[in-house]
Design an enzyme around this catalytic site. Structure first.
Site, PDB file in Angstrom:
ATOM      1  N   LYS A  20      40.477  37.119   9.403  1.00  0.00           N
ATOM      2  CA  LYS A  20      39.346  36.150   9.447  1.00  0.00           C
ATOM      3  C   LYS A  20      39.107  35.962   8.021  1.00  0.00           C
ATOM      4  O   LYS A  20      39.604  36.686   7.162  1.00  0.00           O
ATOM      5  CB  LYS A  20      37.910  36.889  10.306  1.00  0.00           C
ATOM      6  CG  LYS A  20      37.720  38.290   9.608  1.00  0.00           C
ATOM      7  CD  LYS A  20      36.802  39.030  10.377  1.00  0.00           C
ATOM      8  CE  LYS A  20      36.281  40.292   9.777  1.00  0.00           C
ATOM      9  NZ  LYS A  20      35.594  41.082  10.628  1.00  0.00           N
ATOM     10  N   TYR A  23      26.334  36.221 -23.514  1.00  0.00           N
ATOM     11  CA  TYR A  23      24.687  35.782 -23.221  1.00  0.00           C
ATOM     12  C   TYR A  23      24.042  37.160 -23.331  1.00  0.00           C
ATOM     13  O   TYR A  23      24.363  38.363 -22.937  1.00  0.00           O
ATOM     14  CB  TYR A  23      24.849  35.579 -21.899  1.00  0.00           C
ATOM     15  CG  TYR A  23      25.365  34.091 -21.565  1.00  0.00           C
ATOM     16  CD1 TYR A  23      24.943  32.910 -22.268  1.00  0.00           C
ATOM     17  CD2 TYR A  23      26.496  33.929 -20.757  1.00  0.00           C
ATOM     18  CE1 TYR A  23      25.498  31.699 -21.925  1.00  0.00           C
ATOM     19  CE2 TYR A  23      27.270  32.590 -20.433  1.00  0.00           C
ATOM     20  CZ  TYR A  23      26.532  31.470 -21.351  1.00  0.00           C
ATOM     21  OH  TYR A  23      26.950  30.396 -21.123  1.00  0.00           O
TER      22      TYR A  23
END
Ligand SMILES: *Cc1c(COP(=O)(O)O)cnc(C)c1O
Length: 355
Positions: free
Chosen positions: A33, A253
């Protein structure tokens, strides 16, 4: 070409399947899956088709992709169908289906298949995610049987805490399962990867192996696997710029990181848009030239910075392993407060190579 590469070692996938099968005994479904936990379902199915007993996927779309690629082994839909119209495709593509709700049971009762379905009937043994409650289970089994629409019923359940060795809940789920299904004929499937490793009593007719196939550990508090399993994905990139900073300089940042010494900083091509977790905290590492290097500063969308101060031989063009053989994916997952499953499923924009 941007140097982010996910190398998928299908030999390791085969090896891991065989290990899981040897441990579990009986038959084992390879769980593919979510595009084979991010490893690409079609090539993984092709690599396993001569040794696997069958495959499991979440939904019809995933199963059809495998059938269209020529995969002929049994394929189980782990969530079953979402609407009655899908039952025609279940028949057309010759799929097996989980039945885990009253609604799905009614769809089967109302269907008119030319050939009876192969059903896995899910017991809710107190994970409380899907399945029939113990008091409703044998009635659901009898209704399926009486419908004349099913050829065989595999009795199944799913564990909530099999990844915590020593935790009693799995044993209680197994006892509740055995008590509930007593007297109902047919095969049984209990074990996922963690149960294959830790719970002998869960080894029955069919195992369902997911994360172990890909060589990552499902066990909480156990970041390394024994040599028995081999990582399938190796996610690598390269250093593409280097700068020297004095002590006391910020990187990236925000104000998360300021150099505490003169620092040689490598810029590498991988960021959170590639699926690397932005939430990593404290000391998460990559491997360069056989040595660990720490990620410093906040992750950007497309790149991140690493401390190369102690790796003088590393520079522009050096290969960086984000996870794979030297840095276990579960180790990165632990840094990010998540599980290896999520990281593997989320890899995006990498060039995939199959070998
Ligand atoms: C995903 C899944 C599995 C495989 O789980 P792993 O922990 O990856 O082995 C097994 N059974 C069901 C019902 C699943 O949804």
């Amino acid at each position: 070409m941007r140097p982010l590469v996910a190398t998928i070692r299908t030999d390791n996938l085969r090896h891991n399947y065989q290990q899981a099968k040897r441990l579990h005994g009986g038959k084992v479904l390879a769980v593919l899956k979510a595009n084979a936990y991010g490893h690409h379902a079609v090539p993984c199915a092709q690599a396993l088709q001569d040794i696997a007993d069958g495959f499991a996927v979440a939904c019809l779309e995933e199963a059809i992709q495998l059938r269209d690629a020529g995969i002929e082994l049994p394929i189980l839909l782990l969530e079953g169908v979402f609407e009655a119209a899908e039952l025609q495709e279940v028949e057309q593509y010759d799929l097996w289906q989980v039945v885990q709700s009253e609604l799905q049971l009614q769809m089967i009762e109302a269907a008119t298949p030319a050939k009876p379905y192969q059903v896995w009937l899910m017991l809710d043994s107190r994970m409380h995610r899907e399945g029939f409650l113990p008091e409703d289970y044998s009635m659901a089994w009898r209704r399926l049987q009486a419908s004349g629409k099913v050829a065989s019923i595999v009795k199944t359940t799913h564990f909530a805490r099999a990844d915590e060795p020593g935790e009693q809940m799995t044993q209680r789920q197994i006892e509740l399962f055995d008590y509930t299904v007593r007297g109902l004929p047919g095969e049984v499937s209990l074990a996922n990867s963690a149960a294959i490793l830790c719970h002998l009593a869960a080894r029955r007719d069919w195992g369902r192996v997911g994360i172990l196939l890909y060589g990552a550990t499902p066990l909480a508090n156990c970041l390394e696997l024994g040599s028995a399993l081999r990582p399938v994905m190796r996610l690598t990139t390269r250093v593409f710029a280097v700068r020297e900073l004095a002590a006391g300089e910020p990187i990236g940042y925000g104000d998360d990181f300021v150099t505490s010494r003169p620092t040689r900083v490598g810029l590498i091509a991988c960021g959170y848009a590639d699926g690397y977790p932005r939430s990593i905290v404290g000391g998460c590492a990559v491997q360069i030239h056989g040595q660990r290097a720490r990620i410093i500063g906040r992750l950007s969308m497309d790149m991140m910075t690493v401390d190369l101060t102690d790796l003088p031989s590393a520079g522009i063009g050096s290969e960086v392993e984000l996870w794979g053989d030297d840095v276990a994916v579960s180790e990165v997952a632990a840094c990010a407060g998540t599980i290896s499953y999520e990281l593997l499923c989320n890899v995006k924009r990498a060039h995939f190579r199959f070998e």
